[in-house]
Motif scaffolding. Structure first.
Motif, PDB file in Angstrom:
ATOM      1  N   ILE A  32      -2.246  55.970  38.149  1.00 13.26           N
ATOM      2  CA  ILE A  32      -3.205  56.404  39.013  1.00 13.26           C
ATOM      3  C   ILE A  32      -4.259  57.110  38.625  1.00 13.26           C
ATOM      4  CG2 ILE A  32      -3.229  58.118  40.886  1.00 13.26           C
ATOM      5  CD1 ILE A  32      -0.224  57.738  41.437  1.00 13.26           C
ATOM      6  N   LEU A  36      -6.383  53.096  37.766  1.00  7.66           N
ATOM      7  CA  LEU A  36      -6.981  52.890  38.929  1.00  7.66           C
ATOM      8  C   LEU A  36      -8.521  53.306  38.923  1.00  7.66           C
ATOM      9  CD1 LEU A  36      -4.559  54.262  41.936  1.00  7.66           C
ATOM     10  CD2 LEU A  36      -4.982  51.863  41.003  1.00  7.66           C
ATOM     11  N   PRO A  43      -7.296  56.047  44.899  1.00 13.01           N
ATOM     12  CA  PRO A  43      -5.850  56.396  45.445  1.00 13.01           C
ATOM     13  C   PRO A  43      -5.859  57.396  46.692  1.00 13.01           C
ATOM     14  CG  PRO A  43      -6.475  57.631  43.380  1.00 13.01           C
ATOM     15  CD  PRO A  43      -7.561  56.862  43.654  1.00 13.01           C
ATOM     16  N   ARG A 143       3.494  52.510  39.096  1.00 12.81           N
ATOM     17  CA  ARG A 143       2.595  51.888  37.918  1.00 12.81           C
ATOM     18  C   ARG A 143       2.794  50.462  37.903  1.00 12.81           C
ATOM     19  NH1 ARG A 143      -0.550  50.810  34.095  1.00 12.81           N
ATOM     20  NH2 ARG A 143      -0.291  51.386  31.981  1.00 12.81           N
ATOM     21  N   ILE A 146       0.615  49.044  40.482  1.00 11.94           N
ATOM     22  CA  ILE A 146      -0.845  48.877  39.911  1.00 11.94           C
ATOM     23  C   ILE A 146      -1.087  47.792  38.969  1.00 11.94           C
ATOM     24  CG2 ILE A 146      -2.333  50.450  38.561  1.00 11.94           C
ATOM     25  CD1 ILE A 146      -0.987  53.003  39.822  1.00 11.94           C
ATOM     26  N   VAL A 160      -5.824  52.140  47.300  1.00 13.76           N
ATOM     27  CA  VAL A 160      -4.262  51.978  47.413  1.00 13.76           C
ATOM     28  C   VAL A 160      -3.691  53.245  47.743  1.00 13.76           C
ATOM     29  CG1 VAL A 160      -4.104  53.010  44.955  1.00 13.76           C
ATOM     30  CG2 VAL A 160      -2.815  51.084  45.700  1.00 13.76           C
TER      31      VAL A 160
END
Length: 160
Positions: A32, A36, A43, A143, A146, A160
């Protein structure tokens, strides 16, 4: 993304004085906070419960868009989409239970990307089009999701 059962194992640890604890995966946190961000994906948390623990974890990870105590997650998702001015096809969502289904179905119908942890509710696992993580909630499922959206799909997502 959902929190309980997705970013956590879904367990609440309650001490003698009523203090509550939740366990979060460092792997999810790295994905995250670093992966990301590096991919310019924002996020967002949408959760049914309210918790200072969640706010603390979000602060650590740099998540500034946090919706807690949400009864209708689909409404919150639509607000996020509107506030960011993005199409649903540029949104990914990961959740684990029945209260996530409306968000998932909406995004699936609108070319979004949807995932769930390995130990999700049966109703979630039965939905076609949902990426089923091999990892459990609170144990790296976020994770993995992602990595799926960035590496496997190579789609340009915003939220997301």
């Amino acid at each position: 993304m959902d929190v309980d059962g997705t970013l956590t194992d879904g367990k609440l640890y309650i001490g003698n004085e009523g203090e509550m604890f939740k366990a979060f995966s460092v792997k999810d946190g790295f994905g995250i906070k670093n992966v990301l961000r590096k991919n310019e994906i924002t996020p967002v948390i949408i959760t049914g419960r309210e918790s200072r623990i969640v706010l603390k974890r979000c602060e650590e990870l740099g998540i500034s868009h946090v919706y807690q105590g949400v009864e209708n997650k689909r409404e919150a998702l639509l607000k996020v989409i509107s506030d960011f001015g993005v199409s649903p096809g540029r949104v990914a969502y990961i959740g684990d239970d029945e209260n996530d289904l409306e968000c998932m179905e909406y995004l699936l119908k609108n070319d979004g990307v949807v995932g769930c942890p390995e130990d999700s509710a049966l109703e979630v696992l039965k939905r076609s089009g949902v990426y089923h993580c091999k990892r459990r909630g609170g144990d790296g499922a976020v994770r993995e999701f992602i990595q799926h959206i960035i590496c496997d799909l190579s789609v340009e997502l915003f939220v997301v």
